[in-house]
Design a protein around this motif. Structure first.
Motif, PDB file in Angstrom:
ATOM      1  N   VAL A 138       0.813  -1.212   0.000  1.00 54.83           N
ATOM      2  CA  VAL A 138       0.000   0.000   0.000  1.00 54.83           C
ATOM      3  C   VAL A 138       0.848   1.263   0.000  1.00 54.83           C
ATOM      4  N   ASP A 139       2.158   1.121   0.215  1.00 54.00           N
ATOM      5  CA  ASP A 139       3.051   2.267   0.169  1.00 54.00           C
ATOM      6  C   ASP A 139       4.482   1.780  -0.013  1.00 54.00           C
ATOM      7  N   GLY A 140       5.237   2.458  -0.896  1.00 51.63           N
ATOM      8  CA  GLY A 140       6.618   2.075  -1.097  1.00 51.63           C
ATOM      9  C   GLY A 140       6.886   1.629  -2.526  1.00 51.63           C
ATOM     10  N   PRO A 141       8.131   1.243  -2.774  1.00 46.13           N
ATOM     11  CA  PRO A 141       9.233   1.166  -1.810  1.00 46.13           C
ATOM     12  C   PRO A 141       9.893   2.522  -1.561  1.00 46.13           C
ATOM     13  N   HIS A 142      10.514   2.650  -0.386  1.00 42.64           N
ATOM     14  CA  HIS A 142      11.199   3.868   0.002  1.00 42.64           C
ATOM     15  C   HIS A 142      12.572   3.529   0.572  1.00 42.64           C
ATOM     16  N   VAL A 143      13.427   4.540   0.662  1.00 34.52           N
ATOM     17  CA  VAL A 143      14.670   4.421   1.414  1.00 34.52           C
ATOM     18  C   VAL A 143      14.724   5.615   2.350  1.00 34.52           C
ATOM     19  N   SER A 144      14.971   5.367   3.633  1.00 36.61           N
ATOM     20  CA  SER A 144      14.982   6.451   4.610  1.00 36.61           C
ATOM     21  C   SER A 144      15.617   5.956   5.899  1.00 36.61           C
ATOM     22  N   ALA A 145      15.780   6.878   6.841  1.00 32.24           N
ATOM     23  CA  ALA A 145      16.193   6.499   8.185  1.00 32.24           C
ATOM     24  C   ALA A 145      15.072   5.684   8.824  1.00 32.24           C
ATOM     25  N   ALA A 146      15.432   4.773   9.724  1.00 33.65           N
ATOM     26  CA  ALA A 146      14.425   3.935  10.369  1.00 33.65           C
ATOM     27  C   ALA A 146      13.414   4.772  11.149  1.00 33.65           C
ATOM     28  N   SER A 147      13.835   5.906  11.647  1.00 34.33           N
ATOM     29  CA  SER A 147      12.948   6.758  12.437  1.00 34.33           C
ATOM     30  C   SER A 147      11.793   7.324  11.622  1.00 34.33           C
ATOM     31  N   ALA A 148      11.886   7.256  10.294  1.00 30.76           N
ATOM     32  CA  ALA A 148      10.834   7.793   9.432  1.00 30.76           C
ATOM     33  C   ALA A 148       9.751   6.768   9.101  1.00 30.76           C
ATOM     34  N   LEU A 149       9.903   5.531   9.565  1.00 35.61           N
ATOM     35  CA  LEU A 149       8.922   4.491   9.239  1.00 35.61           C
ATOM     36  C   LEU A 149       7.616   4.704  10.001  1.00 35.61           C
ATOM     37  N   PRO A 150       6.498   4.212   9.464  1.00 39.48           N
ATOM     38  CA  PRO A 150       5.222   4.330  10.156  1.00 39.48           C
ATOM     39  C   PRO A 150       5.227   3.579  11.483  1.00 39.48           C
ATOM     40  N   ALA A 151       4.376   3.985  12.383  1.00 37.13           N
ATOM     41  CA  ALA A 151       4.276   3.347  13.705  1.00 37.13           C
ATOM     42  C   ALA A 151       3.476   2.058  13.590  1.00 37.13           C
ATOM     43  N   LEU A 152       4.125   1.050  13.004  1.00 32.45           N
ATOM     44  CA  LEU A 152       3.502  -0.246  12.740  1.00 32.45           C
ATOM     45  C   LEU A 152       4.506  -1.356  13.064  1.00 32.45           C
ATOM     46  N   PRO A 153       4.067  -2.619  13.140  1.00 31.49           N
ATOM     47  CA  PRO A 153       5.024  -3.720  13.254  1.00 31.49           C
ATOM     48  C   PRO A 153       5.968  -3.731  12.053  1.00 31.49           C
ATOM     49  N   VAL A 154       7.254  -3.963  12.298  1.00 32.15           N
ATOM     50  CA  VAL A 154       8.267  -3.945  11.242  1.00 32.15           C
ATOM     51  C   VAL A 154       9.003  -5.282  11.233  1.00 32.15           C
ATOM     52  N   TYR A 155       9.038  -5.925  10.064  1.00 29.91           N
ATOM     53  CA  TYR A 155       9.690  -7.220   9.889  1.00 29.91           C
ATOM     54  C   TYR A 155      10.918  -7.068   9.000  1.00 29.91           C
ATOM     55  N   GLY A 156      11.908  -7.923   9.238  1.00 31.75           N
ATOM     56  CA  GLY A 156      13.086  -7.953   8.376  1.00 31.75           C
ATOM     57  C   GLY A 156      14.347  -7.561   9.102  1.00 31.75           C
ATOM     58  N   GLY A 158      16.246  -5.164   8.656  1.00 30.12           N
ATOM     59  CA  GLY A 158      16.286  -3.742   8.988  1.00 30.12           C
ATOM     60  C   GLY A 158      15.692  -3.454  10.346  1.00 30.12           C
ATOM     61  N   ALA A 159      14.675  -4.234  10.727  1.00 30.46           N
ATOM     62  CA  ALA A 159      14.075  -4.065  12.052  1.00 30.46           C
ATOM     63  C   ALA A 159      15.046  -4.468  13.152  1.00 30.46           C
ATOM     64  N   GLY A 160      15.873  -5.471  12.865  1.00 30.14           N
ATOM     65  CA  GLY A 160      16.851  -5.910  13.850  1.00 30.14           C
ATOM     66  C   GLY A 160      17.992  -4.925  14.023  1.00 30.14           C
ATOM     67  N   ILE A 161      18.472  -4.393  12.917  1.00 29.63           N
ATOM     68  CA  ILE A 161      19.603  -3.469  12.967  1.00 29.63           C
ATOM     69  C   ILE A 161      19.225  -2.168  13.669  1.00 29.63           C
ATOM     70  N   TYR A 162      17.990  -1.711  13.444  1.00 26.92           N
ATOM     71  CA  TYR A 162      17.583  -0.407  13.965  1.00 26.92           C
ATOM     72  C   TYR A 162      16.420  -0.527  14.955  1.00 26.92           C
ATOM     73  N   ALA A 163      16.420  -1.586  15.736  1.00 30.10           N
ATOM     74  CA  ALA A 163      15.317  -1.825  16.674  1.00 30.10           C
ATOM     75  C   ALA A 163      15.119  -0.656  17.631  1.00 30.10           C
ATOM     76  N   GLU A 164      16.212  -0.126  18.170  1.00 32.96           N
ATOM     77  CA  GLU A 164      16.099   0.968  19.142  1.00 32.96           C
ATOM     78  C   GLU A 164      15.485   2.208  18.515  1.00 32.96           C
ATOM     79  N   GLN A 165      15.961   2.570  17.318  1.00 26.26           N
ATOM     80  CA  GLN A 165      15.421   3.747  16.646  1.00 26.26           C
ATOM     81  C   GLN A 165      13.945   3.570  16.303  1.00 26.26           C
ATOM     82  N   LEU A 166      13.577   2.367  15.893  1.00 30.50           N
ATOM     83  CA  LEU A 166      12.186   2.104  15.550  1.00 30.50           C
ATOM     84  C   LEU A 166      11.278   2.228  16.769  1.00 30.50           C
ATOM     85  N   GLU A 167      11.726   1.674  17.874  1.00 31.79           N
ATOM     86  CA  GLU A 167      10.932   1.760  19.095  1.00 31.79           C
ATOM     87  C   GLU A 167      10.759   3.203  19.544  1.00 31.79           C
ATOM     88  N   GLU A 168      11.824   3.982  19.450  1.00 32.14           N
ATOM     89  CA  GLU A 168      11.748   5.389  19.825  1.00 32.14           C
ATOM     90  C   GLU A 168      10.772   6.162  18.947  1.00 32.14           C
TER      91      GLU A 168
END
Length: 225
Positions: A138-156, A158-168
């Protein structure tokens, strides 16, 4: 019934033989490294074909990941797939590599109404796309900082590498998926479903989403007046 050969090099080299009738993975090879596509890809293809008595010209076709991904690795897979298709005279189908992560998410758990998949784009960024629970992007593909992702569950991965940023940022990194990269078996599943639905997958143009790290020197850009 012939098999499909699936190839993805948007992250690590991943190759699979997939049964055309059932969609099940007959056999596959996945590299543990992310920078050895040139060395491993052709060997993986030969191993799979030899192990199962297959000839390239008898395959149903090749399903190849078109990215997004880094320039060098992604090019290796696309050039190989096009070359194999030309030599063997079989069709080559392009599928976005992030779709493989979406298929894996759908296969692994009860996904919410919407979710995001993310792969490593390096430079402290991720490649990502947003999907509904049916696997429709429904949206994408994009390239951006992890902090710019929607507030949704994230798989892959990329979610592991930037888990802290995503949670914040209010997103929910899914721990079971922290090692996931685009897998050729899941890529083939998506490709086969789209072919069955009548979608045109003939375009194998790479999706880089950003410019190459390799830049043309300024003096080479100069033109004579």
């Amino acid at each position: 019934m012939p098999n499909y050969l699936a190839i993805d090099t948007s992250a690590n080299a991943s190759v699979a033989l997939v049964d055309k009738a059932t969609g099940s993975v007959v056999d596959q090879r996945v590299s543990s490294k992310g920078n050895d596509q040139t060395e491993t890809l052709s060997a993986y293809v030969k191993e799979l074909l030899d192990a199962h008595g297959q000839k390239g010209q008898d395959l149903a076709g090749i399903i190849v990941g078109v990215g997004p991904g880094p320039f060098t690795g992604l090019r290796v897979g696309l050039v190989a797939a096009r070359t194999f298709g030309f030599v063997w005279q079989i069709p080559v189908y392009g599928v976005m590599s992030l779709h493989a992560l979406a298929e894996q998410a759908l296969d692994s758990s009860q996904v919410p109404a919407e979710f995001v998949v993310a792969s490593d784009a390096r430079r402290k960024e991720v490649y990502w796309a947003r999907y509904d629970q049916d696997g429709t992007m429904v949206d994408g593909p994009h390239v951006s900082a992890a902090s710019a992702l929607p507030a949704l569950p994230v798989y892959g991965v990329g979610a592991g590498i930037y888990a802290e940023q995503l949670e914040e940022a209010g997103s929910q990194p899914m721990p079971e998926s922290f090692e996931w990269i685009a897998n050729a078996g899941y890529l083939a599943r998506r490709g086969m479903n789209e072919l069955a639905a009548g979608k045109d997958l003939s375009d194998t143009s790479p999706q880089y989403l950003r410019e190459s790290d390799a830049q043309v020197p300024a003096f080479m850009k100069q033109t004579k007046s």
